[in-house]
Design an enzyme around this catalytic site. Structure first.
Site, PDB file in Angstrom:
ATOM      1  CG  ASP A   2      -1.763   1.186   1.367  1.00  0.00           C
ATOM      2  OD1 ASP A   2      -2.344   1.579   0.347  1.00  0.00           O
ATOM      3  OD2 ASP A   2      -1.845   1.743   2.471  1.00  0.00           O
TER       4      ASP A   2
ATOM      5  CG  ASP B 191      -1.182   2.112   7.134  1.00  0.00           C
ATOM      6  OD1 ASP B 191      -1.738   2.050   6.020  1.00  0.00           O
ATOM      7  OD2 ASP B 191      -0.943   3.187   7.719  1.00  0.00           O
TER       8      ASP B 191
ATOM      9  CG  ASP C 278      -4.316  -1.374   3.327  1.00  0.00           C
ATOM     10  OD1 ASP C 278      -4.619  -1.206   2.143  1.00  0.00           O
ATOM     11  OD2 ASP C 278      -3.657  -0.556   3.990  1.00  0.00           O
TER      12      ASP C 278
END
Length: 697
Positions: A387, A585, A589
């Protein structure tokens, strides 16, 4: 070895017979009752066993002076008197566990110990009290039959010694976690409402308390800096050696060491909610999990003890039929040696011992494994999906551009911040923080709704307001009009653009920039050097993602991803044959982290992300992935070494004990040497696992 067995008090496992381990680790190590008992039995048995051994070996002295002085019969009675308490009291735990193994239909190493010791001692007792029942070939010129009290007594002493050493070594596996717990301060300096300060026990601290952290002190508990600044050594929980600068608004981790500055902190987490408590809990759960590689050892161990008993019976029969005189005596001695030398616990210990040490080592290096499977899989990963916000970047974005369609900047920012004030997303925090810094009064929101991966909507002072990405605008049917080119220019400059709509029309743009972490480029370079393919998966626009990707030499980008499409992207990579790790995080996600072969959560992110992941990086630094892979590879190598030692030991030891070397070399293995070798096998496996504590990450 058998984590499904749970008891309320110390004792032995009904499956393998070994001492149970505490489920939780405490700073003050509780007395190991099992170790104390085995140590007491060993020290009280080793003296009589040594005397019995010397008496038994006295026959090898030239002229046999002891036999001439006291007579062979008297010496045998002396051996009996000395060996009996050693066998019946010293070996009592082995006999009790052997009986339990038969009752539970789970034969184990204690079954073999009890059989070997019992046969050697029982045979000797019968030979002493009723030598006449043995065939003439067993008897000497005086009608006596050879006894093996020294074998039974020395075997007991050696097995007890092995248990003492093994239990002591097993106690070292949690040394890393115990060292972390010892770091936790026992008191905190609380600031009272009247400004006075007092030292209080850490257990009396509550959330919201203001605590002073003086130079050189340990941070008492998890919280946030509200006044002052300093550098803090967080190496004991993050694995990073460089001190971290802390100022107002930065989070502090309990048990870390303050530098030369003075700070006042507000307590945010106490008790089981602190990072240290979570680390201990996660390590404990990981240690009780089973790695896939352990299935092989489980299958072998299931057949091992019956196979050894059959091998011992076959050894006895072959020696009794084909061996030299006295055939029966040779058969019994060699069968006992086979029973004693075999060690199924070495097979069973190889995997869990390495996992226990590795999880503790990882915790001290800022890498928390959720289970043993994650440790095993981490080294096999060939594709890392990352990410952007909070993973590649700092996760502390700041508002850098406000572009209203019409009206003032503050009006657009006020509406946006009012809508985002209930969100925990880093971008929302940046907008709210900027509004507060300008002194804007935020309004009340009604009809608030979150659209995961898109944005948020709500009603503010009669206006229907929406804030999010392009996908949200499309869902609301809002056109960008003249702001389209400006949005593209902002994204091309690396800004994440938030689109604001009011009553179905575009109201403006808010550009947020999030700096790349200093360690990201080096970490990605190290991961590429290990052969990993790096994929950026983000909800940001393609232009913004491309700008970050160019700085980090990331070739594959998947932009504009929703939580559902993030999971689909992971599934597509897996379908193409890749073993995928996903690092993220945020709440959005979590589905992808759960679907990936190995989910990697940033410890600085959302709790739900950490719960969905197999690995948590305490500091939220991608260098932790490099450490995790190194530890995974070293652990699996260590497990295979342990299994190799155990397999080879038994593959060679049992045939030698059975006497395969006798026809060619005239070599027989004494049951006493077999007992020493058996203990050495378990200790070699444990010692090999403990080497992981010295691993450089």
């Amino acid at each position: 070895m058998h984590a499904q067995i749970v008891r309320t008090a110390p004792g032995a496992c009904p499956i393998c017979g070994m001492a149970l381990e505490p489920r939780t680790v405490s700073a003050d190590e509780a007395p190991n009752t099992e170790l104390a008992d085995m140590r007491r039995r060993f020290f009280l048995c080793v003296g009589p066993a040594a005397i019995v051994f010397l008496i038994g070996m006295s026959e090898l002295l030239p002229g046999m002076p002891l036999q001439r002085l006291l007579g062979s019969r008297a010496l045998e009675w002396a051996e009996f008197v000395l060996a009996t308490p050693v066998v019946l009291w010293g070996a009592w735990p082995f006999f009790a566990r052997a009986a339990e193994s038969v009752i539970n239909r789970s034969l184990n190493m204690f079954t073999l110990f009890a059989l070997g010791i019992g046969v050697a001692y029982g045979y000797s007792v019968v030979a002493l009290f009723a030598p006449g029942i043995f065939p003439p070939t067993f008897q000497d010129e005086g009608g006596g039959v050879a006894v093996y009290f020294e074998a039974s007594a020395v075997i007991v002493a050696l097995v007890l010694l092995g248990q003492v050493l093994e239990l002591g070594a097993r106690g070292q596996t949690n040394a890393a976690i115990r060292a972390l717990l010892h770091l936790a301060p026992k008191t905190a300096r609380r600031i009272l409402d009247n400004g006075a300060e007092e030292d209080v026990p850490i257990d009396s601290v509550v959330i919201g308390d203001r605590l002073r952290v003086r130079p050189g002190e340990r941070v008492p508990i998890d919280g946030v800096v509200v006044e002052g600044a300093s550098s803090v050594d967080e190496s004991m929980v993050t694995g990073e050696s460089m001190p971290v600068e802390k100022q107002r608004g930065d989070r502090l981790i309990g048990a870390t060491v303050n530098g030369t500055g003075s700070m006042i902190m507000a307590t945010e987490r106490i008790g089981a909610g602190t990072l240290l408590a979570q680390i201990v809990r996660m390590v404990g759960e990981a240690q009780r999990s089973r790695a896939p590689i352990q299935k092989l050892a489980d299958v072998v161990a299931g057949y091992f003890v019956p196979a050894v008993i059959l091998a011992a019976l076959l050894t006895f029969v072959v020696w009794a039929v084909f061996g030299p005189d006295p055939r029966m005596a040779h058969g019994i001695v060699n069968a006992v040696a086979v029973l004693i030398i075999a060690c199924p616990c070495a097979l069973g210990l190889a995997t869990p011992m390495s996992i226990m040490v590795a999880t503790g080592k990882g915790a001290g290096s800022g890498v928390l494994f959720k289970n043993a499977e994650a440790i095993e899989l981490m080294r096999k990963v060939d594709t890392l999906v990352v990410d952007k916000t909070g993973t590649l970047t700092e996760g502390k974005p700041k508002v850098v551009s406000i572009v209203p369609a019409e009206g003032a900047d503050d009006a657009l920012l006020r509406l946006s911040a009012s809508l985002e004030q209930g969100s925990e997303h880093p971008l929302a925090a940046a907008i709210v923080g900027d509004a507060k810094a300008r002194g804007l009064q935020l309004a009340t929101v009604s009809d608030f709704a979150s659209q995961p991966g898109k944005g948020v909507i709500g009603t503010i002072e009669g206006y229907h307001v929406g804030l999010g990405n392009r996908a949200m605008l499309q869902g609301l049917g809002v056109a960008l009009n003249d702001l389209a080119s400006r949005a593209e220019a902002m994204e091309a400059g690396g800004e994440t653009v938030m689109f604001v709509a009011v009553d179905g029309k575009i109201a403006g743009l808010i550009g947020v920039a999030d700096p790349i972490k200093d360690t990201t480029a080096d970490a990605l370079r190290d991961l590429r050097a290990e052969g990993l393919k790096i994929v950026m998966l983000t909800g940001d626009s393609k232009l913004t993602a491309a700008t970050v990707a160019k700085k980090l030499d990331i070739e594959t980008i998947i932009a504009g991803a929703l939580p559902s499409t993030k999971a689909e992207s992971i599934r597509d990579l897996q379908a193409a044959g890749h073993i995928v790790a996903m690092a993220g995080d945020g709440v959005n996600d979590a589905p992808a982290l759960a679907l990936a072969d190995v989910g990697i959560a940033m410890g600085t992110g959302a709790d739900v992300a950490m719960k969905s992941a197999g690995v948590t990086l305490v500091k939220g630094d991608l260098k932790g992935i490099v450490r995790a892979r190194q530890l995974s590879a070293a652990t699996m190598r260590n497990i295979k070494q342990g299994l190799f030692f155990a397999f080879i030991y038994n593959a060679l030891g049992v045939p030698i004990a059975a006497g395969v070397l006798y026809p060619a070399f005239g070599i027989l293995l004494s049951p006493m040497l077999a007992a020493a070798a058996m203990s050495a096998s378990s200790l070699s496996v444990i010692g090999n696992a403990l080497r992981l504590r010295r691993l450089k990450l």
